[in-house]
Design an enzyme around this catalytic site. Structure first.
Site, PDB file in Angstrom:
ATOM      1  N   SER A 263       3.166  -5.535   2.450  1.00  0.00           N
ATOM      2  CA  SER A 263       3.092  -4.138   2.866  1.00  0.00           C
ATOM      3  C   SER A 263       1.857  -3.910   3.716  1.00  0.00           C
ATOM      4  O   SER A 263       0.814  -4.547   3.513  1.00  0.00           O
ATOM      5  CB  SER A 263       3.043  -3.211   1.652  1.00  0.00           C
ATOM      6  OG  SER A 263       2.784  -1.873   2.053  1.00  0.00           O
TER       7      SER A 263
ATOM      8  N   LYS B 279      -0.309  -5.964  -3.211  1.00  0.00           N
ATOM      9  CA  LYS B 279       0.227  -6.597  -2.005  1.00  0.00           C
ATOM     10  C   LYS B 279      -0.821  -7.481  -1.332  1.00  0.00           C
ATOM     11  O   LYS B 279      -0.488  -8.524  -0.755  1.00  0.00           O
ATOM     12  CB  LYS B 279       0.729  -5.526  -1.034  1.00  0.00           C
ATOM     13  CG  LYS B 279       1.983  -4.803  -1.511  1.00  0.00           C
ATOM     14  CD  LYS B 279       3.157  -5.747  -1.712  1.00  0.00           C
ATOM     15  CE  LYS B 279       4.462  -4.979  -1.936  1.00  0.00           C
ATOM     16  NZ  LYS B 279       5.622  -5.891  -2.143  1.00  0.00           N
TER      17      LYS B 279
ATOM     18  N   TYR C 105      -1.217  -0.363  -5.784  1.00  0.00           N
ATOM     19  CA  TYR C 105      -0.111  -0.902  -4.995  1.00  0.00           C
ATOM     20  C   TYR C 105      -0.642  -1.754  -3.839  1.00  0.00           C
ATOM     21  O   TYR C 105      -0.215  -2.898  -3.649  1.00  0.00           O
ATOM     22  CB  TYR C 105       0.766   0.227  -4.455  1.00  0.00           C
ATOM     23  CG  TYR C 105       1.842  -0.258  -3.512  1.00  0.00           C
ATOM     24  CD1 TYR C 105       2.919  -0.996  -3.978  1.00  0.00           C
ATOM     25  CD2 TYR C 105       1.757   0.001  -2.143  1.00  0.00           C
ATOM     26  CE1 TYR C 105       3.896  -1.473  -3.110  1.00  0.00           C
ATOM     27  CE2 TYR C 105       2.734  -0.459  -1.272  1.00  0.00           C
ATOM     28  CZ  TYR C 105       3.795  -1.200  -1.743  1.00  0.00           C
ATOM     29  OH  TYR C 105       4.759  -1.673  -0.887  1.00  0.00           O
TER      30      TYR C 105
ATOM     31  N   ILE D  62       9.106   2.131   6.638  1.00  0.00           N
ATOM     32  CA  ILE D  62      10.514   1.777   6.815  1.00  0.00           C
ATOM     33  C   ILE D  62      11.359   2.907   6.231  1.00  0.00           C
ATOM     34  O   ILE D  62      11.271   3.208   5.036  1.00  0.00           O
ATOM     35  CB  ILE D  62      10.871   0.449   6.098  1.00  0.00           C
ATOM     36  CG1 ILE D  62       9.953  -0.683   6.577  1.00  0.00           C
ATOM     37  CG2 ILE D  62      12.332   0.095   6.340  1.00  0.00           C
ATOM     38  CD1 ILE D  62      10.077  -1.045   8.040  1.00  0.00           C
TER      39      ILE D  62
ATOM     40  N   GLY E  16      15.520  -8.108  -5.846  1.00  0.00           N
ATOM     41  CA  GLY E  16      15.527  -6.715  -5.403  1.00  0.00           C
ATOM     42  C   GLY E  16      16.565  -6.490  -4.325  1.00  0.00           C
ATOM     43  O   GLY E  16      16.362  -5.701  -3.396  1.00  0.00           O
TER      44      GLY E  16
END
Length: 240
Positions: free
Chosen positions: A134, A148, A144, A177, A9
């Site tokens: 995260s 994580k 999600y 972020i 990534g």
């Protein structure tokens, strides 16, 4: 000594910042991802020490082929992932719900597991694995956040397996972020202000904040830090 660093990534956001950080220090960096044009553009911008390699981290065959082209890796940073629910409508039935959960697990957990396992025997003694987690793992965010949280749990077992060779494995867990593709320009001004207000530092994090933490974890000063989740969230979620 020049190290070989793999950043999955690595074409955007945190991954790009990590690649730039290691390249700045003279390491040989390989960035991976699915978008070849983006990867090649970043590699050209960051300089001769950075090489792009198109690889879908959810595809075992592509990951195996990529790993086969490397002899030794000193640092592996698993940045690939994201919240795949951003692009999905609310699940209409159980099949759609299952697809939604599998997509996030594949993007955020499977990619890290496959790449790490493919490169495990190529990790140099004294090397480093860093997985990007995260704050959602602790605050909850559907599939999600669960993916994580699973990453955090898997990392504990990983650290135990790699430790005898002096290879460390940690999770760096960012909060909000800014300047990344994660929210894909869908974050409202009100939501952004709320996220910043939740910090003790009074600002959004930056990709450089995360990259600097990863740089430390890959340094000689961090050889006895492993199996940990390192939060980079400005105090939005504290530990004791």
């Amino acid at each position: 000594m020049t190290r070989t660093v793999v950043v999955t990534g690595g074409g955007t956001g945190i991954g790009r910042a990590v690649a730039a950080c290691f390249a700045h220090h003279g390491d040989a960096v390989v960035i991976t991802g699915r978008r070849g044009e983006t990867l090649r553009s970043v590699a050209a911008e960051l300089g001769q020490g950075v090489r792009a390699s198109v690889c879908d981290g959810t595809d075992p065959d592509q990951v195996a082929e990529f790993a086969g082209g490397l002899e030794s890796v000193d640092v592996l940073v698993n940045c690939a992932g994201g919240n795949t629910d951003w692009d999905r409508p609310e699940p209409a039935d159980l099949r759609a719900l299952a697809a939604s959960w599998r997509a996030n697990l594949e993007a955020n957990l499977t990619t890290a597991v496959l790449m790490t396992e493919a490169l495990r025997d190529r990790l140099a003694p004294g090397g480093t694995v860093v997985n990007i987690g995260s704050i959602a793992a602790d605050k909850g965010a559907g599939s999600y956040g669960a993916s994580k949280a699973a990453l955090n749990s898997w990392n504990v077992e990983l650290a135990g397996r790699l430790g005898p060779r002096g290879v460390t494995a940690n999770v760096v867990s960012p909060g909000y972020i800014a300047d990344t593709e994660f929210f894909r320009d869908r974050l409202s001004e009100q939501r952004e202000k709320a996220l910043v207000a939740a910090t003790s530092t009074g600002r959004a994090g930056t990709p450089a904040d995360v990259a600097g933490t990863i740089e430390f974890l890959a340094s000689g000063a961090a050889r006895h830090i492993t199996g940990q989740v390192i939060a980079v969230n400005g105090g939005a979620l504290t530990t004791r």
